[in-house]
Design a protein around this motif. Sequence first.
Motif, PDB file in Angstrom:
ATOM      1  N   ILE A   1      15.555  70.353  53.116  1.00  0.00           N
ATOM      2  CA  ILE A   1      15.272  71.434  54.061  1.00  0.00           C
ATOM      3  C   ILE A   1      14.992  70.879  55.456  1.00  0.00           C
ATOM      4  N   ILE A   2      14.251  69.778  55.535  1.00  0.00           N
ATOM      5  CA  ILE A   2      13.904  69.228  56.853  1.00  0.00           C
ATOM      6  C   ILE A   2      14.907  68.174  57.326  1.00  0.00           C
ATOM      7  N   GLY A   3      15.994  67.998  56.586  1.00  0.00           N
ATOM      8  CA  GLY A   3      17.053  67.096  57.021  1.00  0.00           C
ATOM      9  C   GLY A   3      16.702  65.622  56.916  1.00  0.00           C
ATOM     10  N   LYS A   4      15.854  65.268  55.936  1.00  0.00           N
ATOM     11  CA  LYS A   4      15.435  63.873  55.773  1.00  0.00           C
ATOM     12  C   LYS A   4      15.928  63.277  54.454  1.00  0.00           C
ATOM     13  N   GLN A   5      16.954  63.864  53.851  1.00  0.00           N
ATOM     14  CA  GLN A   5      17.412  63.427  52.539  1.00  0.00           C
ATOM     15  C   GLN A   5      17.925  61.990  52.547  1.00  0.00           C
ATOM     16  N   ASN A   6      18.391  61.524  53.701  1.00  0.00           N
ATOM     17  CA  ASN A   6      18.901  60.151  53.792  1.00  0.00           C
ATOM     18  C   ASN A   6      18.051  59.278  54.722  1.00  0.00           C
ATOM     19  N   ASP A   7      16.805  59.671  54.922  1.00  0.00           N
ATOM     20  CA  ASP A   7      15.926  58.973  55.856  1.00  0.00           C
ATOM     21  C   ASP A   7      15.147  57.873  55.134  1.00  0.00           C
ATOM     22  N   GLU A   8      15.474  56.619  55.456  1.00  0.00           N
ATOM     23  CA  GLU A   8      14.830  55.480  54.795  1.00  0.00           C
ATOM     24  C   GLU A   8      13.330  55.447  55.061  1.00  0.00           C
ATOM     25  N   LEU A   9      12.935  55.740  56.294  1.00  0.00           N
ATOM     26  CA  LEU A   9      11.513  55.706  56.650  1.00  0.00           C
ATOM     27  C   LEU A   9      10.709  56.712  55.837  1.00  0.00           C
ATOM     28  N   ALA A  10      11.275  57.918  55.700  1.00  0.00           N
ATOM     29  CA  ALA A  10      10.567  58.972  54.969  1.00  0.00           C
ATOM     30  C   ALA A  10      10.375  58.584  53.505  1.00  0.00           C
ATOM     31  N   PHE A  11      11.405  58.033  52.875  1.00  0.00           N
ATOM     32  CA  PHE A  11      11.283  57.635  51.472  1.00  0.00           C
ATOM     33  C   PHE A  11      10.335  56.444  51.306  1.00  0.00           C
ATOM     34  N   SER A  12      10.396  55.510  52.243  1.00  0.00           N
ATOM     35  CA  SER A  12       9.479  54.359  52.170  1.00  0.00           C
ATOM     36  C   SER A  12       8.030  54.828  52.302  1.00  0.00           C
ATOM     37  N   ASN A  13       7.797  55.793  53.182  1.00  0.00           N
ATOM     38  CA  ASN A  13       6.449  56.347  53.342  1.00  0.00           C
ATOM     39  C   ASN A  13       5.966  56.990  52.044  1.00  0.00           C
ATOM     40  N   TRP A  14       6.846  57.743  51.414  1.00  0.00           N
ATOM     41  CA  TRP A  14       6.458  58.486  50.213  1.00  0.00           C
ATOM     42  C   TRP A  14       6.201  57.541  49.044  1.00  0.00           C
ATOM     43  N   ILE A  15       7.066  56.549  48.872  1.00  0.00           N
ATOM     44  CA  ILE A  15       6.872  55.569  47.801  1.00  0.00           C
ATOM     45  C   ILE A  15       5.563  54.807  48.020  1.00  0.00           C
ATOM     46  N   SER A  16       5.314  54.384  49.268  1.00  0.00           N
ATOM     47  CA  SER A  16       4.072  53.661  49.591  1.00  0.00           C
ATOM     48  C   SER A  16       2.842  54.519  49.299  1.00  0.00           C
TER      49      SER A  16
ATOM     50  N   ASN B   1      14.208  48.772  51.846  1.00  0.00           N
ATOM     51  CA  ASN B   1      14.799  50.029  51.397  1.00  0.00           C
ATOM     52  C   ASN B   1      16.011  50.379  52.253  1.00  0.00           C
ATOM     53  N   LYS B   2      17.175  50.489  51.619  1.00  0.00           N
ATOM     54  CA  LYS B   2      18.400  50.875  52.319  1.00  0.00           C
ATOM     55  C   LYS B   2      18.964  52.131  51.657  1.00  0.00           C
ATOM     56  N   ILE B   3      19.344  53.114  52.468  1.00  0.00           N
ATOM     57  CA  ILE B   3      19.996  54.298  51.906  1.00  0.00           C
ATOM     58  C   ILE B   3      21.448  54.366  52.364  1.00  0.00           C
ATOM     59  N   LYS B   4      21.662  54.437  53.664  1.00  0.00           N
ATOM     60  CA  LYS B   4      23.036  54.441  54.168  1.00  0.00           C
ATOM     61  C   LYS B   4      23.392  53.147  54.885  1.00  0.00           C
ATOM     62  N   SER B   5      22.388  52.440  55.376  1.00  0.00           N
ATOM     63  CA  SER B   5      22.657  51.239  56.169  1.00  0.00           C
ATOM     64  C   SER B   5      22.899  50.024  55.274  1.00  0.00           C
ATOM     65  N   GLY B   6      23.428  48.944  55.898  1.00  0.00           N
ATOM     66  CA  GLY B   6      23.644  47.686  55.191  1.00  0.00           C
ATOM     67  C   GLY B   6      22.614  46.658  55.618  1.00  0.00           C
ATOM     68  N   ILE B   7      22.900  45.384  55.334  1.00  0.00           N
ATOM     69  CA  ILE B   7      21.996  44.298  55.718  1.00  0.00           C
ATOM     70  C   ILE B   7      22.157  44.032  57.217  1.00  0.00           C
ATOM     71  N   ASN B   8      21.057  44.058  57.949  1.00  0.00           N
ATOM     72  CA  ASN B   8      21.096  43.936  59.415  1.00  0.00           C
ATOM     73  C   ASN B   8      20.761  42.522  59.888  1.00  0.00           C
ATOM     74  N   SER B   9      20.933  42.327  61.220  1.00  0.00           N
ATOM     75  CA  SER B   9      20.536  41.102  61.919  1.00  0.00           C
ATOM     76  C   SER B   9      21.151  39.842  61.319  1.00  0.00           C
ATOM     77  N   ILE B  10      22.431  39.933  60.934  1.00  0.00           N
ATOM     78  CA  ILE B  10      23.114  38.747  60.426  1.00  0.00           C
ATOM     79  C   ILE B  10      23.510  37.874  61.619  1.00  0.00           C
ATOM     80  N   LYS B  11      23.010  36.627  61.626  1.00  0.00           N
ATOM     81  CA  LYS B  11      23.258  35.715  62.747  1.00  0.00           C
ATOM     82  C   LYS B  11      23.783  34.382  62.227  1.00  0.00           C
ATOM     83  N   GLN B  12      24.561  33.697  63.077  1.00  0.00           N
ATOM     84  CA  GLN B  12      25.093  32.390  62.722  1.00  0.00           C
ATOM     85  C   GLN B  12      24.572  31.345  63.699  1.00  0.00           C
TER      86      GLN B  12
END
Length: 456
Positions: free
Chosen positions: A249-264, A315-326
Amino acid sequence: MTKILLNKVFVGEYLDKNIGHEAVCLFKADNGEHYIYVTPYGEVSKTNELKENDYILLVRSGIQKKFLEVIGYATGLECICSKEFLKCKSNNKNDKIEAQKEWIKNVNIRYGGALLTEILESKNTKKSDGTEYKKTAFYTSFRAKKVKLAKEKIYITRDEKYITRDKEEKEKDGEYENICYIPYTFTRNTQYLYDGLLLGKNKDKVKLEKLIKVIENDKFWDDNIKKIYLKAEDFECLVKNENLSFMKIIGKQNDELAFSNWISYWLDEDRELLAKFCQNFTNTEIDKENTRIFREYENIDIYIKDDKNAIVIENKIKSGINSIKQDEETNELTSQLDKYYGVAKEKDNEGKEREVKCILLLPNHHNIVKEYATEISEKIYKTSKDIEYKILTYADIYGFFKKYFENNKSKTDFEEAMRKEFLKALEPHTKPYQNELYETAMYRLVKKIINLNKQH
């Protein structure tokens, strides 16, 4: 030469407010006929018009970017969106659509007693400047003599791993009987396939032999397609059971922050739950009284620690692994996951090493889940530095929380309501593919038929 149209269904912004016209592909009309809608607007170009023995495959986005899942097919095709069939002399699209509406009324194409054109009447859509307009689309594209829905998982892929190049590989092909390699560059909605067509970065020739073999193999298909014949009161149960959660309803079904908050929240609120969670998923015995839980500590989504142990949860929902550097000198690759392990191992413990367990929490429809589930039995994601992250799926934690909630009663009615909402929000991410648009389309289709039947 056989022609195959890949018809990508249940995608696009149109479904935000409307029933996808393709929803009726999955049912017989009340008159016993099959009608197929080709996305996005129901049109079929004259140059690509399909013949009776060609095929339309209903496909949706698959388990990975390189995959499409086949959910059904149609053949024995007769085009009913063409000017000739509708006997419409005008080349204006609106006139042709009006002619089709009249034809549908005369033929009396109904689903569950409701007229097709009334079911699929669309709402106005807003342009970027705020003005409203109605998208012009046909109501159906083909009449088909045969339609079957998949009862086994069937995929089309451009992953070269599934090419069979020689005799030995063909013998192994039984492992991938349900996966057909096509070097396609798939467009947003439809793609025509022809034998011998050059596609893909290597300009490979498309070979449809295996795909046609799968289509003709009855073990993959269910031809028991039903009509929508239930009474309105029977449909009410389906509407009431629609999995509508607060997060949707609030448009947070794919929101990683919201799910991390709830699990915590649940882990911090109930220390017995926290202890079982750590033991169950990381085989770690924590100090329940002195364990602390942090959100976004050094960008770690969920960080659990006591004096001897630390657990990192990314926690990743739609995103992948970030900050990949060489590294320019060593060419060594690093990512955010390497950094989080380093924080927990030493940086956050005054340089002293501690026991660290790492979790990569992913929806079951995430690309990484499928990739690692098929390669190894133990689902472990290794970083470039060989740091192990255990892959934990939303289905895993859904089952864990559900069982714990069932065995431990809520203290208040409010807590019970919160638990139910939490599980409802998790549930869509436990499926092997993102199915929300499909489920929403089915829900809206049923609801519209109910309302139309009540009006008449």
